[in-house]
Design a protein around this motif. Structure first.
Motif, mmCIF file in Angstrom:
data_model
loop_
_atom_site.group_PDB
_atom_site.id
_atom_site.type_symbol
_atom_site.label_atom_id
_atom_site.label_comp_id
_atom_site.label_asym_id
_atom_site.label_seq_id
_atom_site.Cartn_x
_atom_site.Cartn_y
_atom_site.Cartn_z
ATOM 1 N N SER A 277 -7.640 7.444 -1.317
ATOM 2 C CA SER A 277 -8.469 6.504 -2.277
ATOM 3 C C SER A 277 -9.779 7.014 -1.847
ATOM 4 O O SER A 277 -9.589 6.924 -1.179
ATOM 5 C CB SER A 277 -7.501 5.631 -2.501
ATOM 6 N N PHE A 278 -10.639 6.917 -2.714
ATOM 7 C CA PHE A 278 -12.406 6.167 -1.702
ATOM 8 C C PHE A 278 -12.081 5.013 -1.034
ATOM 9 O O PHE A 278 -12.884 5.275 -0.198
ATOM 10 C CB PHE A 278 -12.648 6.252 -3.748
ATOM 11 N N LEU A 279 -11.425 3.887 -1.514
ATOM 12 C CA LEU A 279 -11.757 2.648 -0.882
ATOM 13 C C LEU A 279 -11.505 3.437 0.882
ATOM 14 O O LEU A 279 -11.804 3.080 1.995
ATOM 15 C CB LEU A 279 -11.216 1.809 -1.056
ATOM 16 N N GLN A 280 -9.880 4.110 0.622
ATOM 17 C CA GLN A 280 -9.647 4.362 2.205
ATOM 18 C C GLN A 280 -10.486 5.394 2.695
ATOM 19 O O GLN A 280 -10.632 5.482 4.445
ATOM 20 C CB GLN A 280 -8.048 5.389 2.255
ATOM 21 N N HIS B 163 1.239 -1.096 0.296
ATOM 22 C CA HIS B 163 0.197 0.156 0.113
ATOM 23 C C HIS B 163 1.091 0.909 -0.254
ATOM 24 O O HIS B 163 0.244 2.114 -0.681
ATOM 25 C CB HIS B 163 -0.547 0.219 1.108
ATOM 26 N N LEU C 217 -13.306 6.346 2.601
ATOM 27 C CA LEU C 217 -14.991 4.936 3.137
ATOM 28 C C LEU C 217 -15.080 3.961 4.008
ATOM 29 O O LEU C 217 -16.305 3.836 5.044
ATOM 30 C CB LEU C 217 -15.151 3.878 1.471
ATOM 31 N N SER C 218 -13.510 3.645 4.141
ATOM 32 C CA SER C 218 -13.651 2.451 5.611
ATOM 33 C C SER C 218 -13.654 3.073 7.257
ATOM 34 O O SER C 218 -14.270 2.797 7.717
ATOM 35 C CB SER C 218 -12.154 2.551 6.036
ATOM 36 N N HIS D 120 -9.815 -8.504 5.057
ATOM 37 C CA HIS D 120 -9.144 -7.898 4.103
ATOM 38 C C HIS D 120 -7.112 -8.240 4.101
ATOM 39 O O HIS D 120 -6.514 -8.123 3.407
ATOM 40 C CB HIS D 120 -9.217 -5.973 4.472
#
Length: 268
Positions: free
Chosen positions: A240-243, A209, A245-246, A265
């Motif tokens: 990032s979007f996923l980061q 990452h 979002l968490s 994950h």
């Protein structure tokens, strides 16, 4: 028009370097710190020596800026250290060091700067935390805990300083391409450890990452945007979007559902 004076810790590399150089290009006078500065000035950053784990060093650095400029308009607490390993196996001295660097030292810096900001009747404090501070990540437990504490203490400061012209906010970055992995404390993978396999898998994922992280210039641009706000939010997240979002998923999902997502994950 007089320049605003910016004091940013950990400015010799990574996110701190990007922020310092970017603000210097936008009419801020920047003082950046390093444990062992190699330059007195480079790319618009005026370097001063600072060890965030030393009270004497903190006082000396801040007094030096006040002596030269008579004020500090912006404090950016960026210096920090990473740490990996099973919580059970990390030596206590390393735990103390990460909290001294990521929490106690920055808090002392804030407390030392605040009287000057009150005297000048204005100030802006930005604490660089981490998206990891919103959750207890496996094999990064002490890092998550130290950054989570720094997120929370900013909320307390904001309430206590509510009736002043001093603004405080947090910016939580996700994974950025910096040298944090090379500088962090890394608990060796012990062949006899109960955690051998799960730790190695998680460690490989963490390093991947960071190696494929975003450009830290994103953080610099976000800092400038926030400095131009008259009423900043309490928490900002950059990544990032996923980061990003968490933490949102953690807030809305049942605890065990979210825990299972993290476990999947990290291949636990």
């Amino acid at each position: 028009m007089a320049q605003d004076i910016v004091f940013i810790t950990g400015a010799s590399s990574g996110i701190g370097k990007s922020i310092g150089e970017y603000l210097a290009k936008h009419n801020y006078k920047v003082y950046g710190t390093s444990r062992n500065p190699k330059h007195s000035e480079k790319n618009g950053i005026n370097f001063i020596k600072l060890d965030v784990t030393s009270s004497e060093s903190i006082n000396n650095a801040i007094n030096e800026i006040i002596k030269q400029e008579s004020k500090i308009d912006v404090l950016i607490n960026n210096a920090g250290v990473g740490i990996t390993g099973p919580v059970e196996e990390i030596p206590n001295k390393e735990t103390l060091n990460v909290f001294q660097t990521n929490y106690f030292g920055p808090v002392q810096i804030i407390n030392t700067v605040l009287p000057f900001m009150r005297q000048q009747n204005k100030g802006f404090i930005i604490n660089i935390t981490s998206i990891a501070g919103f959750m207890g990540l496996p094999f990064r437990g002490h890092y998550s805990a130290s950054k989570g504490a720094f997120e929370t203490i900013t909320e307390a400061y904001r309430l206590e300083l509510r009736n002043t012209n001093i603004k405080l906010t947090n910016i939580a970055p996700g994974d950025f391409a910096t040298n944090i992995a090379s500088g962090r404390y890394h608990t060796p993978v012990n062949e006899k450890s109960f955690y051998k396999n799960t730790y190695q898998k998680s460690l490989d994922l963490m390093n991947e990452h960071v190696n494929h992280g975003s450009n830290p210039d994103q953080m610099a641009k976000k800092v400038l945007q926030i400095l131009q706000k008259s009423n900043p939010k309490i928490h900002y997240k950059v990544g990032s979007f996923l980061q990003k979002l968490s933490p949102f998923l953690k807030a809305i999902l049942p605890d065990k559902t979210y825990e299972n997502l993290l476990a999947n994950h990290y291949k636990l």
